[in-house]
Design a protein around this motif. Structure first.
Motif, PDB file in Angstrom:
ATOM      1  N   ASN A 198       0.831  -1.207   0.000  1.00  0.00           N
ATOM      2  CA  ASN A 198       0.000   0.000   0.000  1.00  0.00           C
ATOM      3  C   ASN A 198       0.867   1.259   0.000  1.00  0.00           C
ATOM      4  O   ASN A 198       0.566   2.236  -0.697  1.00  0.00           O
ATOM      5  N   ASP A 199       1.954   1.236   0.784  1.00  0.00           N
ATOM      6  CA  ASP A 199       2.876   2.381   0.785  1.00  0.00           C
ATOM      7  C   ASP A 199       3.507   2.564  -0.592  1.00  0.00           C
ATOM      8  O   ASP A 199       3.651   3.699  -1.091  1.00  0.00           O
ATOM      9  N   TYR A 200       3.909   1.482  -1.190  1.00  0.00           N
ATOM     10  CA  TYR A 200       4.542   1.537  -2.510  1.00  0.00           C
ATOM     11  C   TYR A 200       3.590   2.137  -3.543  1.00  0.00           C
ATOM     12  O   TYR A 200       3.977   2.996  -4.347  1.00  0.00           O
ATOM     13  N   ARG A 201       2.332   1.723  -3.514  1.00  0.00           N
ATOM     14  CA  ARG A 201       1.351   2.233  -4.469  1.00  0.00           C
ATOM     15  C   ARG A 201       1.074   3.722  -4.247  1.00  0.00           C
ATOM     16  O   ARG A 201       0.865   4.470  -5.199  1.00  0.00           O
ATOM     17  N   LYS A 202       1.084   4.149  -2.988  1.00  0.00           N
ATOM     18  CA  LYS A 202       0.874   5.568  -2.710  1.00  0.00           C
ATOM     19  C   LYS A 202       2.004   6.408  -3.289  1.00  0.00           C
ATOM     20  O   LYS A 202       1.765   7.489  -3.848  1.00  0.00           O
ATOM     21  N   VAL A 203       3.223   5.919  -3.156  1.00  0.00           N
ATOM     22  CA  VAL A 203       4.365   6.654  -3.683  1.00  0.00           C
ATOM     23  C   VAL A 203       4.284   6.723  -5.210  1.00  0.00           C
ATOM     24  O   VAL A 203       4.555   7.756  -5.828  1.00  0.00           O
TER      25      VAL A 203
END
Length: 285
Positions: A277-282
């Protein structure tokens, strides 16, 4: 027992070589427990607190070289952004007093499978720098652990530092204990996304004779993850299964082998979900 107190790194190496049975002590958070309970009575203690080289960190050729004596609180405060998985693990170590004294170097020296720093070191491909009067060796973390409280250190060697590249993607650490704080892990797990290499690193703690990676789980993700899409629930489920299968836990006073496998599967799914989820937000920013 004898008490040896070198004031320089070269003097420490010479003393260790002359007394191979000497046990290094810095924070003492593991060593003193064993001595106080008469579990281990070494021939000598080698006090490294006067060796300044062990208490510094620096960035060298794109990696962080962190001295074996840098305490957890310093890693949290000064390297938390660059080494987030390790910093998360450091926050779970003991009490504030222990985090002020304890070190990753001490965790490595003890080589206990329950050490909190081991999983993130494995997941992020850390390198352990060790030395003796004969020279320096660089040991990949996954080759450092040889058995229960046994490492690749030779009798005349000391741990000088560990090397880690700054995180190139999200990293997470999770552990299960019998209470919320100041607890030895029943089991633990770390995950590190490496988007530039399209791979995911893993680390398992307190669920095998040594800390270890979940290699089949890593290989599965390398072939199954779509780095441009949402996480497939089936991929997530299978990843958890493979992480659990990579462990070889035992039943003991802190938990059963079955519970450890179940908890690892849950932690693997959760940490990968958080990281993804963090990766997709970035990517979306």
């Amino acid at each position: 027992m004898d008490f040896l107190r070198p004031s320089s790194w070269d003097e420490a190496l010479a003393m260790k070589a002359a007394t191979p049975g000497a046990v290094p002590i810095q924070g003492g958070t593991d060593v003193m427990v064993e001595i106080n309970f008469d579990v281990h009575r070494p021939a000598a203690l080698l006090d490294l607190n006067k060796v300044p080289e062990l208490f510094t960190w620096e960035r060298v050729d794109g990696s962080y070289r962190v001295g074996a004596g840098v305490p957890y609180v310093q890693i949290i405060a000064e390297l938390g952004h660059e080494l987030p998985g390790l910093a998360q693990a450091a926050r779970t170590v003991g009490s504030p007093q222990i985090r002020n004294r304890g070190t990753v170097g001490g965790n490595l020296g003890s080589a206990s499978p329950a050490g909190d720093s081991h999983p993130p070191l494995l997941a992020a491909d850390a390198i352990i720098e060790v030395a003796s009067p004969a020279g320096t060796r660089m040991i990949p973390a996954h080759e450092f652990y040889l058995g229960v409280k046994k490492s690749a250190l030779r009798p005349d060697e000391l741990i000088r530092a560990f090397w880690m590249k700054p995180a190139d993607g999200p990293q997470y650490f999770s552990k299960v204990g019998t209470r919320n704080a100041m607890v030895i892990a029943v089991c633990s797990f770390a995950v590190a996304l490496h988007p530039s290499e399209r791979r995911v690193g893993t680390g398992i703690g307190s669920a095998a004779p040594t800390p270890r990676r979940a290699l089949e789980a890593e290989e599965f993700l390398a072939g199954s993850l779509d780095w441009g899409a949402r996480m497939d629930p089936e991929v997530l489920r299978r990843f958890g299964e493979l992480v659990a299968a990579a462990a070889s836990p035992i039943d003991d006073v802190r938990g059963t082998a079955d519970y450890r496998r179940h908890a690892l599967a849950v932690m693997a799914r959760r940490t990968l979900t958080w990281a993804w989820n963090d990766y997709r937000k970035v990517r979306a920013a």
